[in-house]
Design an enzyme around this catalytic site. Sequence first.
Site, PDB file in Angstrom:
ATOM      1  N   HIS A 125      -7.684   9.685   5.192  1.00  0.00           N
ATOM      2  CA  HIS A 125      -7.087   8.683   6.084  1.00  0.00           C
ATOM      3  C   HIS A 125      -7.280   9.087   7.547  1.00  0.00           C
ATOM      4  CE1 HIS A 125      -4.539   7.990   2.395  1.00  0.00           C
ATOM      5  NE2 HIS A 125      -4.956   6.769   2.663  1.00  0.00           N
ATOM      6  N   ASP A 158       0.831  -1.198   0.000  1.00  0.00           N
ATOM      7  CA  ASP A 158       0.000   0.000   0.000  1.00  0.00           C
ATOM      8  C   ASP A 158       0.878   1.266   0.000  1.00  0.00           C
ATOM      9  OD1 ASP A 158      -2.458   1.368   0.278  1.00  0.00           O
ATOM     10  OD2 ASP A 158      -2.302   1.380   2.467  1.00  0.00           O
ATOM     11  N   HIS A 159       0.451   2.277  -0.699  1.00  0.00           N
ATOM     12  CA  HIS A 159       1.154   3.575  -0.727  1.00  0.00           C
ATOM     13  C   HIS A 159       2.665   3.433  -0.923  1.00  0.00           C
ATOM     14  CE1 HIS A 159      -2.254   6.165   0.199  1.00  0.00           C
ATOM     15  NE2 HIS A 159      -2.655   5.248   1.049  1.00  0.00           N
ATOM     16  N   THR A 197     -11.919   4.057   7.337  1.00  0.00           N
ATOM     17  CA  THR A 197     -12.315   4.190   8.750  1.00  0.00           C
ATOM     18  C   THR A 197     -13.278   5.363   8.940  1.00  0.00           C
ATOM     19  OG1 THR A 197     -10.219   3.278   9.471  1.00  0.00           O
ATOM     20  CG2 THR A 197     -11.427   4.580  11.107  1.00  0.00           C
ATOM     21  N   HIS A 202      -9.763   4.738  -0.431  1.00  0.00           N
ATOM     22  CA  HIS A 202      -8.889   4.790   0.751  1.00  0.00           C
ATOM     23  C   HIS A 202      -9.643   5.490   1.882  1.00  0.00           C
ATOM     24  CE1 HIS A 202      -4.763   3.737  -0.861  1.00  0.00           C
ATOM     25  NE2 HIS A 202      -5.542   3.610  -1.905  1.00  0.00           N
ATOM     26  N   GLY A 203      -9.065   5.432   3.084  1.00  0.00           N
ATOM     27  CA  GLY A 203      -9.666   6.153   4.201  1.00  0.00           C
ATOM     28  C   GLY A 203     -10.999   5.578   4.631  1.00  0.00           C
ATOM     29  N   ASP A 206       2.120   5.480  -5.171  1.00  0.00           N
ATOM     30  CA  ASP A 206       1.356   6.657  -4.792  1.00  0.00           C
ATOM     31  C   ASP A 206       2.069   7.928  -5.240  1.00  0.00           C
ATOM     32  OD1 ASP A 206      -0.117   8.669  -3.747  1.00  0.00           O
ATOM     33  OD2 ASP A 206       0.044   8.055  -1.647  1.00  0.00           O
TER      34      ASP A 206
HETATM   35  P1  13P Z   1      -7.957   4.536   7.238  1.00  0.00           P
HETATM   36  O1  13P Z   1      -6.803   4.532   8.167  1.00  0.00           O
HETATM   37  O2  13P Z   1      -8.731   5.804   7.275  1.00  0.00           O
HETATM   38  O3  13P Z   1      -8.830   3.344   7.389  1.00  0.00           O
HETATM   39  O4  13P Z   1      -7.363   4.485   5.749  1.00  0.00           O
HETATM   40  C1  13P Z   1      -6.762   3.325   5.298  1.00  0.00           C
HETATM   41  C2  13P Z   1      -6.130   3.473   3.982  1.00  0.00           C
HETATM   42  O5  13P Z   1      -6.654   4.101   3.088  1.00  0.00           O
HETATM   43  C3  13P Z   1      -4.863   2.765   3.761  1.00  0.00           C
HETATM   44  O6  13P Z   1      -4.359   2.993   2.502  1.00  0.00           O
END
Ligand code: 13P
Length: 283
Positions: A177, A81-82, A208, A205-206, A103
């Site tokens: 995020h 990831d990233h 949460t 992404h993000g 990224d």
């Molecule tokens: P969160 O930490 O907001 O769940 O985002 C995760 C994410 O996008 C990892 O690439």
Amino acid sequence: MLYNIKALLEKAREGRWAVGSFSVANMEMVLGVLKAAEETQSPVILQIAEVRLKQSPLEIIGPLMVAAAKNASVPVAVHFDHGLTFEKIKQALEIGFTSVMFDGSHLPLEENIEKTKETVALALRYGAAVEAEIGCVGGSEDGSEEIAINCTSPAQAVEFVEETQVDALAIAIGNAHGNYKQTPHLRFDILEEIRTKVDVPLVLHGGTGILPEEFKKCRENGIKKINIATATFDSVQQSVKKAYAEGKIKGYYDLQAAEVEGAYVNALKHIEIFDCAGKAQLI
Ligand code: 13P
């Protein structure tokens, strides 16, 4: 079973569900996520971001993630990831990750395109897939920066995918995020425009803090991979705190079990919201 992410995302595109991509930092989180996936018969993605390698070195956690995927009874993709540097992206590919993200969302569009193309050429040598991002998802993966949200331009998304031939595209539609300061409301108008113009699975992404009904609209409108990181880490912490408060931790192995439980509970919740349960048999 270790799978290429493309097999999972392409199957998800045939339905209205999405695959959860869970960030992990240690063996207990890997075990918790896979327990939820196996119990619900769901395909799943295990991922780790380059900024997290300070705590979890790639040469140690990477082989663990790949081994756990191979050992699972459901399809599991292992994703970097990233990715920020070619050095670490190449290392992940050598270890056997089945997809990598480059990224370049912070770069000018032309530079992002060029570097993504280089990543695609590299990944091809390993039979791996590539995710890239345009626009800016808010916050940052390790919470160290307050990156402002800059929604993806649909026209740029078209150009980007045509030029780079990426397998999956992460877009910014009001997502960020980390824990949101206010409940996020995603720009479904932008998602709709991108989905109709771009023919690759889209990535959110993000994850949460996004509301279940917004996740539902996402997975019904082209979002096929949803990243969850902070929620996993928070759930693990809460599980450990609760176990201590209830006097359940008598020794180290109880602590370990509480960590597995925290990752499991969080993955289970998201697998249900993403309507991914039972989909392993389709792949
Ligand atoms: P969160 O930490 O907001 O769940 O985002 C995760 C994410 O996008 C990892 O690439």
